[in-house]
Design a protein around this motif. Structure first.
Motif, PDB file in Angstrom:
ATOM      1  N   UNK A 173     -28.863 -13.142 -13.099  1.00 30.65           N
ATOM      2  CA  UNK A 173     -28.470 -14.538 -12.869  1.00 30.65           C
ATOM      3  C   UNK A 173     -28.209 -15.223 -14.206  1.00 30.65           C
ATOM      4  N   UNK A 174     -27.224 -16.098 -14.203  1.00 33.10           N
ATOM      5  CA  UNK A 174     -26.951 -16.900 -15.393  1.00 33.10           C
ATOM      6  C   UNK A 174     -27.690 -18.226 -15.215  1.00 33.10           C
ATOM      7  N   UNK A 175     -28.807 -18.358 -15.932  1.00 33.56           N
ATOM      8  CA  UNK A 175     -29.654 -19.550 -15.739  1.00 33.56           C
ATOM      9  C   UNK A 175     -29.035 -20.813 -16.337  1.00 33.56           C
ATOM     10  N   UNK A 176     -27.972 -20.633 -17.102  1.00 34.06           N
ATOM     11  CA  UNK A 176     -27.259 -21.817 -17.597  1.00 34.06           C
ATOM     12  C   UNK A 176     -26.490 -22.476 -16.456  1.00 34.06           C
ATOM     13  N   UNK A 177     -25.962 -21.637 -15.571  1.00 32.61           N
ATOM     14  CA  UNK A 177     -25.212 -22.186 -14.430  1.00 32.61           C
ATOM     15  C   UNK A 177     -26.143 -22.497 -13.262  1.00 32.61           C
ATOM     16  N   UNK A 178     -27.001 -21.530 -12.917  1.00 32.77           N
ATOM     17  CA  UNK A 178     -27.892 -21.739 -11.771  1.00 32.77           C
ATOM     18  C   UNK A 178     -29.197 -22.344 -12.253  1.00 32.77           C
ATOM     19  N   UNK A 179     -29.253 -23.645 -12.205  1.00 34.00           N
ATOM     20  CA  UNK A 179     -30.480 -24.364 -12.558  1.00 34.00           C
ATOM     21  C   UNK A 179     -30.531 -25.636 -11.732  1.00 34.00           C
ATOM     22  N   UNK A 180     -31.732 -26.144 -11.586  1.00 28.58           N
ATOM     23  CA  UNK A 180     -31.889 -27.364 -10.779  1.00 28.58           C
ATOM     24  C   UNK A 180     -31.181 -28.519 -11.477  1.00 28.58           C
ATOM     25  N   UNK A 181     -30.263 -29.147 -10.779  1.00 31.32           N
ATOM     26  CA  UNK A 181     -29.506 -30.255 -11.354  1.00 31.32           C
ATOM     27  C   UNK A 181     -29.954 -31.570 -10.701  1.00 31.32           C
ATOM     28  N   UNK A 182     -29.829 -32.672 -11.434  1.00 31.55           N
ATOM     29  CA  UNK A 182     -30.214 -33.960 -10.840  1.00 31.55           C
ATOM     30  C   UNK A 182     -29.200 -34.413  -9.792  1.00 31.55           C
TER      31      UNK A 182
END
Ligand code: GMT
Length: 374
Positions: free
Chosen positions: A176-185
């Protein structure tokens, strides 16, 4: 290295993994050539190391079935020869491994030699490959590959038990690319869907029968009897009409929304409290990893390679396939306000173990190993 990547260019997990791998390899300085029938969905940026070669399939009134495999093999011959590729990496055995074998044979007549790595993704083995219609070709073309990888140990074992494979299979999990898949506001989105602070459950898939989407609806129906909650169904496929009909029958329509296919699934995951994956078969479960990266715990079946990702009682829970009552109990445990923050933190911690920076070097090392032994 100059690497050719063959994949299905769709939303499917194998296409996503292949495309994200190619993008990451190009950022490391490798020259990456995608060879597919249309531009991969996730090939959403370009740099000087990325190339895309479209496979055009000519039809003719005589052909009931356009010969895609032949068109792909011809294109592979062309790209390997003129781009002087070092290695071919094909994702999903059918028909990519056999097309690569044919291209390799043709290139050999011109004194050009190239190793082929085949990555097994799941249904190419567990459903389609085991079908007698394809078994001889699948077995042959996997054995003809110079390197074989599988996305989980369970899939490796399944492959070895159903096919006469003479070579070792390297397990390299999904990433997984954690730069793209992360919790966003995206709280405004949560407020719109759950105006009264309801819990939000999410399912994403291609709505094929292996995904057991009706189980998602049945679990949700029972959970919502205990606590206020909503369900978002993301994706589309053959079982969607049946799932929608089940919602109508159970009277859950007001609390369930079918969103169809979405490019930015991470935006929905950013506001979710629980991800549901009750699959019948699942070699790894990339969609669950995407959820975990966005801090969403996972309630899944214990099918295939899912237990290698979702740690029971830590990042979520595992239930026997089709055991709705067990799933309902475990969903309620995860969604309990006293437990939810811990499950969310654990889901992220587990996802970090599959960060692309940990998995990319495994592919690079494997390519080097295959080239060295070639
Ligand atoms: O999930 C699907 O049906 C799509 C399929 C594919 O090949 O595109 O996904 C498979 O490959 C993914 C990437 O390696 C895995 O994460 C999925 O678990 C696997 N699906 C199944 O085994 C059903």
């Amino acid at each position: 290295m100059k690497i050719g990547i063959v994949c299905y260019p769709t939303y499917g997990g194998s296409g996503v993994v292949a495309t994200e791998l190619g993008k990451a390899l190009s950022l490391e300085g490798h020259e990456v050539h995608f060879i597919t029938y249309s531009q991969p969905r996730r090939l959403d940026f370009f740099n000087e190391n990325l190339y895309y070669h479209e496979v055009g399939v000519r039809s003719y009134p005589l052909f009931k079935y356009p010969p895609y495999e032949l068109a792909l093999a011809s294109k592979l011959v062309d790209v390997v020869k003129y781009e002087q590729l070092d290695i071919l990496h094909v994702h999903y055995a059918i028909p990519h491994a056999s097309a690569a074998f044919m291209a390799k044979q043709i290139l050999a007549t011109e004194g050009i030699s190239i190793p082929v790595v085949t990555t097994l993704h799941g249904t190419d083995i567990t459903l389609v490959g085991k079908d007698p219609t394809y078994t001889p070709v699948v077995t042959f073309s996997i054995n003809a590959s110079d390197g074989i990888t599988s996305v989980s140990d369970d899939l490796r074992k399944d492959t070895l038990s159903h096919f006469d494979i003479q070579k070792p299979i390297e397990v390299i999990p999904n990433f997984i690319d954690l730069e793209r898949f992360k919790k966003q506001p995206k709280e405004h989105f949560k407020t719109a869907i759950c105006p009264n602070g309801e819990k939000l459950l999410v399912h994403t898939s291609n709505f094929r029968s292996v995904k057991r989407v009706n189980d998602v609806i049945r679990v949700f129906d029972q959970v919502r009897r205990s606590m206020p909650c909503k369900l978002l169904m993301v994706g589309d496929g053959p079982d969607r009409p049946e799932a929608e009909a089940l919602c109508r029958k159970l009277g859950t329509c007001a609390d369930v929304r079918f969103l169809g296919k979405l490019d930015a699934v991470e935006e929905v995951l950013s506001v979710a409290d629980l991800f549901l994956m009750p699959s019948e078969k699942e070699s790894f479960g990339l969609a669950a990893l995407e959820a975990m990266a966005c801090e969403v715990p996972v309630l899944s079946s214990d099918a295939g390679g899912i237990p290698e990702l979702n740690k029971d009682g830590y990042s979520g829970y595992l239930s026997p396939i089709g055991d709705i009552d067990d799933m309902v109990e475990k969903a309620k445990k995860i969604l309990d306000d006293d437990h939810l923050p811990t499950f969310k933190a654990n889901a992220l911690a587990r996802a970090k173990e599959f960060d692309i920076s940990n998995i990319l070097p495994k592919y690079e090392a494997y390519y080097q190993q295959v080239l060295a032994n070639y």
